[in-house]
Design a protein around this motif. Structure first.
Motif, PDB file in Angstrom:
ATOM      1  N   ASN A  65      -4.687  -2.180   8.286  1.00 45.06           N
ATOM      2  CA  ASN A  65      -3.981  -3.204   7.236  1.00 45.06           C
ATOM      3  C   ASN A  65      -4.541  -4.677   7.225  1.00 45.06           C
ATOM      4  O   ASN A  65      -4.616  -5.149   8.258  1.00 45.06           O
ATOM      5  CB  ASN A  65      -2.621  -2.853   7.334  1.00 45.06           C
ATOM      6  N   ASN A  91       0.691 -12.883  -2.195  1.00 49.08           N
ATOM      7  CA  ASN A  91      -0.187 -12.185  -1.436  1.00 49.08           C
ATOM      8  C   ASN A  91      -0.749 -10.901  -1.964  1.00 49.08           C
ATOM      9  O   ASN A  91      -0.426 -10.314  -2.707  1.00 49.08           O
ATOM     10  CB  ASN A  91       0.747 -11.524  -0.384  1.00 49.08           C
ATOM     11  N   ARG A  97       2.396  -8.155   6.514  1.00 46.98           N
ATOM     12  CA  ARG A  97       3.406  -7.442   5.728  1.00 46.98           C
ATOM     13  C   ARG A  97       3.012  -5.947   5.727  1.00 46.98           C
ATOM     14  O   ARG A  97       2.121  -5.621   5.588  1.00 46.98           O
ATOM     15  CB  ARG A  97       3.316  -7.861   4.184  1.00 46.98           C
ATOM     16  N   ALA A 142      -2.703  -7.200  -0.543  1.00 46.46           N
ATOM     17  CA  ALA A 142      -2.812  -6.613   0.725  1.00 46.46           C
ATOM     18  C   ALA A 142      -3.743  -5.067   0.401  1.00 46.46           C
ATOM     19  O   ALA A 142      -3.247  -4.451  -0.481  1.00 46.46           O
ATOM     20  CB  ALA A 142      -1.404  -6.244   1.400  1.00 46.46           C
ATOM     21  N   ASP A 154      -3.737  -8.034   5.089  1.00 43.76           N
ATOM     22  CA  ASP A 154      -3.003  -8.720   4.181  1.00 43.76           C
ATOM     23  C   ASP A 154      -3.513 -10.219   4.182  1.00 43.76           C
ATOM     24  O   ASP A 154      -3.971 -10.954   5.125  1.00 43.76           O
ATOM     25  CB  ASP A 154      -1.602  -8.735   4.835  1.00 43.76           C
TER      26      ASP A 154
END
Length: 766
Positions: free
Chosen positions: A226, A236, A752, A238, A228
């Motif tokens: 992941n 943001n 996140r 991601a 971000d």
């Protein structure tokens, strides 16, 4: 080979009484300049909230451990989590659904320190903004926010011993630097999933029994990445990717079959055969999700968008052998062999948008939509080799009778929702909303063998719309008493494997049958909750299932569409829509710490009443009906009502002042109850654990199903004289030793966790 379990879902609920000491443990904490009274467990609006940061059991635990200690949650196999009265528990993190498959998610939860968690929210009846199926509930894990930059991670190794030995290992890392956050995980393991079966079916004149074992070896490798990135102070971007691979070679079914029935002269005879099946399979699951989020104001308004792609591939080759007695007293003579190739490929593209507008008068408007486009490709090939003719003579080098079916399923889902939420006062709040879903699907079959079945499902079109309302309110009568109510309506779409029209053979005349005609079912849930002093609660629940999707046993002599009647009694477990069902439950429970937090008690018990109303007269995939030896039609019915008691108790005992030694004692009991396949006999399990925290190390020993009582037994007697009995032992009793090491800066801020657009589809691949 993932063998079907032939059992329906068990819904947990409960009833209990407990006494409280006068002194309640209360903590105060200053949040953004406002002093609040913090309770460990409380009811808020549409959810229960468990304040992990204020709980004495968080230190040294993993997220999975702390979830098992959360009120209303339980785990009976140390792999899956259940919400009382619900089929499944969907995991959300910081309000967003986790974009992982089931195996990867378990590893993630077992390798995330509980110290990073602020609170856990249990949503028993989700609102319209959530994409959930049927009566599913939601577990939302809220992580702590004030964490610094840096690098941290953990490594975990475990070894389990039940009938066989299993091992697993995982490595997780989190990195945060200014605007960039990265988290990654790699995990894998080997295990053999053992099962033993006793299967009995027949009538007073005909009895068929199969007894033996199933072993399913597995090698697993998975992980996720992941990333971000903070574009601006308010926005943001991601990217999430996760992958899972499974290899299962030399899976075996080994069953000894005994058939007792009258011969042509009316004399009762007993014959024996041996079923020896072998299968090789592999699965691959990969998905990628792109997320964009922008904050619109200081009140919390925001816009969120997701685009995702998922590809799932499953390949399996199985060989089903029926062996007959030989002259030497063994079973080396082949009677019949069935070979199967059952691949399945699923491609999905999904998109979601969500807009949340908050107003200063405690009013929130939420609206959004989703789109899912899915295509499944199932190119099944079967060959049946008959080595003995009807007169018992041997056939040398028999030609294989082919049965090909290339089934393609296309599905498009369009959805939109609107939710209005208002806090009218400090005591009263309410929420109203609705989803509108449009589903269009087409199933087509290209079958060169041109059987009756293939002609029947050469083209299956579905086009239906659903309006799904939602309502909830919460009223705090005073500081000690709280009452809330929720109503929700949902759809339960069939999993893609349920629609693929293939048979999974257990024995020659005993198999499961998938069904391309299964349609979506509807569920209507109501729940009334009363809470006292944030420690004691009463929950009343009613669920109504219309056209429920389940597995139904049909047995007898086959009467085909052309009127011919077979010579052998057959048992088919068929996926289908099977009437309606109601579930009513009353549960009371307690979540409280005693003796200066040396004992943390999480106990609930209750009563559940099931009302079944279903019948099935023919195999919907072929039009075959079932008759007795005299040609009288046989119908499977289930109109039985049952009332049962359910008890769950999860307790943690702190053994020392320094909070380094902990003893866990968990217990559940489910009384006998009527399900779709018959009467499910009572189940219970006692699980014990001991844990030691030493600096950054955690050592844990778990013993599950100490009394070896978690064994499934189902028995059914039909008015027409048919009976069916299943005993399935999955060797739940076992011992697991695990070692976890946490390294780096334990205050690194988590990136996140993004809800993937394909999450609703992913759950239907399993």
């Amino acid at each position: 080979m993932k063998t079907p379990l032939l059992i329906a879902a068990i819904f947990f609920s409960g009833l209990a009484l407990a006494q409280e000491k006068k002194s309640d443990s209360v903590k105060t904490k200053n949040i953004e300049g406002v002093t609040l009274t913090k309770q460990v467990f409380k009811k808020q609006s549409d959810r229960f909230v468990y304040d992990v940061a204020a709980s004495p059991v968080a230190k040294g635990n993993t997220t999975f451990d702390i979830l098992k200690q959360t009120p209303l949650l339980s785990s009976t196999d140390d792999k899956t989590l259940k919400i009382a009265g619900k089929n499944n528990a969907l995991i959300y993190i910081n309000g967003r659904k986790t974009n992982m498959d089931a195996e990867s998610l378990v590893q993630f939860l077992k390798n995330t320190p509980a110290e990073n968690i602020q609170k856990i929210e249990v949503i028993t009846v989700p609102g319209s903004e959530y994409q959930v199926e049927s009566s599913d509930g939601i577990i939302n894990i809220v992580l702590k926010k004030k964490m610094s930059d840096g690098l941290n991670g953990n490594m975990r190794m475990s070894n389990t011993q039940n009938k066989y030995n299993a091992s697993s290992a995982s490595f997780s890392v989190n990195y945060r630097k200014d605007k960039l956050g990265i988290s990654a995980n790699l995990n894998g393991g080997e295990n053999i999933e053992p099962q033993s079966y006793i299967l009995r079916n027949g009538t007073d004149k005909l009895k068929n029994e199969s007894v033996g074992d199933i072993d399913d070896p597995n090698k697993n490798l998975g992980g996720y990445l992941n990333i971000d990135y903070q574009l601006t102070e308010k926005s943001n971007l991601a990217l999430s990717w996760n992958s899972w691979a499974n290899k299962s070679n030399n899976s075996t079914i080994d069953l000894f079959n005994t058939l007792t029935q009258p011969n042509k002269k009316g004399i009762t005879e007993t014959t024996h055969t041996w079923t020896k099946n072998r299968a090789d399979g592999r699965n691959y699951n990969n998905s990628v999700n792109l997320n964009y989020e922008i904050k619109l104001d200081s009140l919390g308004s925001k816009f969120n968008a997701n685009a995702a792609y998922l590809i799932y591939k499953r390949f399996q080759f199985a060989k089903n052998n029926t062996m007959l007695p030989d002259k030497m007293g063994g079973y080396s003579t082949p009677g019949q062999t069935i070979t199967q190739e059952t691949p399945q490929i699923i491609n999905n593209f999904s998109g979601t948008i969500d807009y949340i507008q908050k107003f200063k008068n405690d009013f929130t408007l939420s609206l959004g939509g989703n789109f899912n486009k899915t295509k499944t490709n199932n190119d099944t090939k079967n060959f049946t080799y008959q080595f003995i003719d009807e007169n018992g003579n041997e056939i040398k080098n028999p030609p294989g009778k082919p049965d090909f079916n290339h089934f393609i399923y296309d599905e498009n889902i369009y959805g939109a929702y609107l939710t209005l939420e208002k806090k009218f006062s400090d005591k009263f709040s309410g929420k109203v909303g609705a989803r509108y879903e449009i589903t269009k699907s087409l199933g087509t079959a290209d079958n060169p063998t041109n059987t009756i079945e293939s002609q029947k499902y050469q083209r299956i079109e579905r086009d239906y719309n659903n309006f799904l309302p939602y309502l909830s309110f919460n009223y705090a009568i005073n500081d000690k008493n709280n009452i809330s109510y929720s109503f929700s309506s949902r759809m339960r779409r069939p999993s893609f494997w349920e629609l693929n029209p293939v048979r999974n053979y257990i024995t020659e005349f005993n198999y499961t049958q998938n069904n391309p005609f299964v349609k979506a079912s509807s569920t209507y849930n109501q729940e009334l909750t009363y809470m006292y002093k944030n420690s004691y609660f009463l929950i009343l629940n009613h669920s109504y299932f219309k056209d429920q999707i389940t597995q139904v046993p049909l047995q007898g002599f086959i009467k085909s569409a052309d009127g011919k009647i077979g010579t052998q009694n057959v048992l088919r477990y068929i996926r289908t829509n099977f009437g309606d069902k109601q579930e009513m439950s009353a549960m009371v429970g307690i979540q409280k710490s005693f003796f200066k937090q040396y004992l943390t008690l999480n106990f609930n018990a209750g009563v559940q009443h099931n009302i079944n109303n279903g019948s099935l007269a023919e195999d919907p995939t072929s039009g075959d009906t079932f008759v007795d030896k005299d040609g009288k039609p046989l119908v499977y019915t289930n109109t039985v009502k049952s009332t049962s008691i359910v008890i769950t108790s999860n307790n943690t005992i702190r053994l020392d002042k320094k909070k380094t030694w902990f003893l866990g004692v968990n217990y559940f009991f489910v009384d006998k109850q009527q399900i779709e396949l018959g009467m499910l006999k009572n189940l219970m399990s006692l699980d014990l654990s001991i844990k030691k925290n030493w600096n950054d190390w955690t050592f844990a020993l778990n013993v599950n199903d100490v009394l070896r009582t978690n064994i499934v037994e189902i028995e059914d007697y039909q008015p027409n004289g048919n009976y069916n009995y299943i005993r399935n032992d999955q060797y739940r009793r076992g011992m697991t030793l695990s070692i976890t090491y946490n390294f780096g800066n334990q205050k690194v801020k988590k990136i996140r966790d993004i809800e993937g657009a394909s999450d609703a589809i992913k759950s239907r691949t399993r």
